[in-house]
Enzyme design. Structure first.
Site, PDB file in Angstrom:
ATOM      1  N   GLY A  45       0.851  -1.191   0.000  1.00  0.00           N
ATOM      2  CA  GLY A  45       0.000   0.000   0.000  1.00  0.00           C
ATOM      3  C   GLY A  45       0.880   1.231   0.000  1.00  0.00           C
ATOM      4  CD  GLN A  50       3.389   5.751   2.606  1.00  0.00           C
ATOM      5  OE1 GLN A  50       2.428   5.205   2.091  1.00  0.00           O
ATOM      6  NE2 GLN A  50       4.307   5.085   3.285  1.00  0.00           N
ATOM      7  CB  CYS A  92       4.850   2.343   7.603  1.00  0.00           C
ATOM      8  SG  CYS A  92       4.418   3.829   6.688  1.00  0.00           S
ATOM      9  CG  LEU A  93       6.551   1.081   1.617  1.00  0.00           C
ATOM     10  CD1 LEU A  93       6.066   1.404   0.214  1.00  0.00           C
ATOM     11  CD2 LEU A  93       7.630   0.008   1.585  1.00  0.00           C
ATOM     12  CG  HIS A 134      -0.916   1.405   7.274  1.00  0.00           C
ATOM     13  ND1 HIS A 134      -0.028   1.026   8.258  1.00  0.00           N
ATOM     14  CD2 HIS A 134      -0.203   2.184   6.408  1.00  0.00           C
ATOM     15  CE1 HIS A 134       1.152   1.565   7.988  1.00  0.00           C
ATOM     16  NE2 HIS A 134       1.075   2.265   6.868  1.00  0.00           N
ATOM     17  CD  GLU A 135      -1.316   2.498   2.634  1.00  0.00           C
ATOM     18  OE1 GLU A 135      -0.935   3.654   2.442  1.00  0.00           O
ATOM     19  OE2 GLU A 135      -0.549   1.580   3.000  1.00  0.00           O
ATOM     20  CG  HIS A 138       0.004   6.847   5.320  1.00  0.00           C
ATOM     21  ND1 HIS A 138       1.113   7.407   5.892  1.00  0.00           N
ATOM     22  CD2 HIS A 138       0.296   5.520   5.175  1.00  0.00           C
ATOM     23  CE1 HIS A 138       2.036   6.461   6.094  1.00  0.00           C
ATOM     24  NE2 HIS A 138       1.561   5.317   5.671  1.00  0.00           N
TER      25      HIS A 138
HETATM   26 ZN   LIG Z   1       2.396   3.437   5.765  1.00  0.00          ZN
END
Ligand SMILES: [Zn+2]
Length: 169
Positions: A45, A50, A92-93, A134-135, A138
């Site tokens: 995701g 991001q 998380c990236l 989660h997304e 963000h």
């Molecule tokens: Zn994330």
């Protein structure tokens, strides 16, 4: 085009995003770039902030580009229903190598617009429900480390500061 992933503590990750209002070629390019950047980073995701774009959209693909039906674009998404509870590890990236267990709803329904601006609803459970939550967090400027205990968060932040000092973050 693969765009660099923005890492914590960049402020863009900690502020709410602007709604998407134009459904044009620029948006299509952004979505393509988001998928490309996500696959390159081995994520499931990715939210627009991001890659440094403070807009309300996210892409998800639990299949790592194996199954076209799993490719999801959520534009201006909102969670309209939450049910149950799950407590699983998340990463998380934007927080590489940090993994912590987070409490999430087990089943959620998301209402969003597609790339053409058409509204649709999608249900998700287990991992997909977690990805949705989660997304969409963000897009509200919320990172998963804000959803763990203060004690655990302090440990994570201390670890990040240490990595920053040695130039490994
Ligand atoms: Zn994330």
């Amino acid at each position: 085009m693969i765009r660099p992933i923005v890492k914590y503590p960049d402020p863009i990750l900690q502020q709410p995003t602007e709604p998407v209002t134009e459904f044009n070629d620029e948006l299509r390019t952004l979505v393509d770039d988001m998928f490309e950047s996500m696959y390159a980073a081995r994520g499931i995701g990715l939210a627009a902030p991001q890659i440094g774009v403070s807009k309300r959209l996210t892409v998800i693909d639990l299949s790592f580009n194996e199954n076209p039906d799993d490719k999801l674009v959520l534009i201006n998404p909102e969670i309209t229903h939450r049910e149950g509870r799950q407590y699983e590890e998340e990463g998380c990236l934007s927080l590489p190598d940090i993994r912590e267990k987070v409490v999430r709803a087990k089943n959620v329904t998301v209402r969003a617009q597609d790339i053409n601006g058409e509204w649709f609803e999608r249900d998700g459970d287990e991992l997909l429900a977690r990805a949705f939550q989660h997304e969409i967090d963000h897009l509200d400027g919320v990172l998963f480390i804000y959803r763990i205990s203060m004690l655990k968060r302090d440990l994570v932040l201390r670890r990040i500061r240490k990595l920053q000092r040695t130039g490994d973050w």
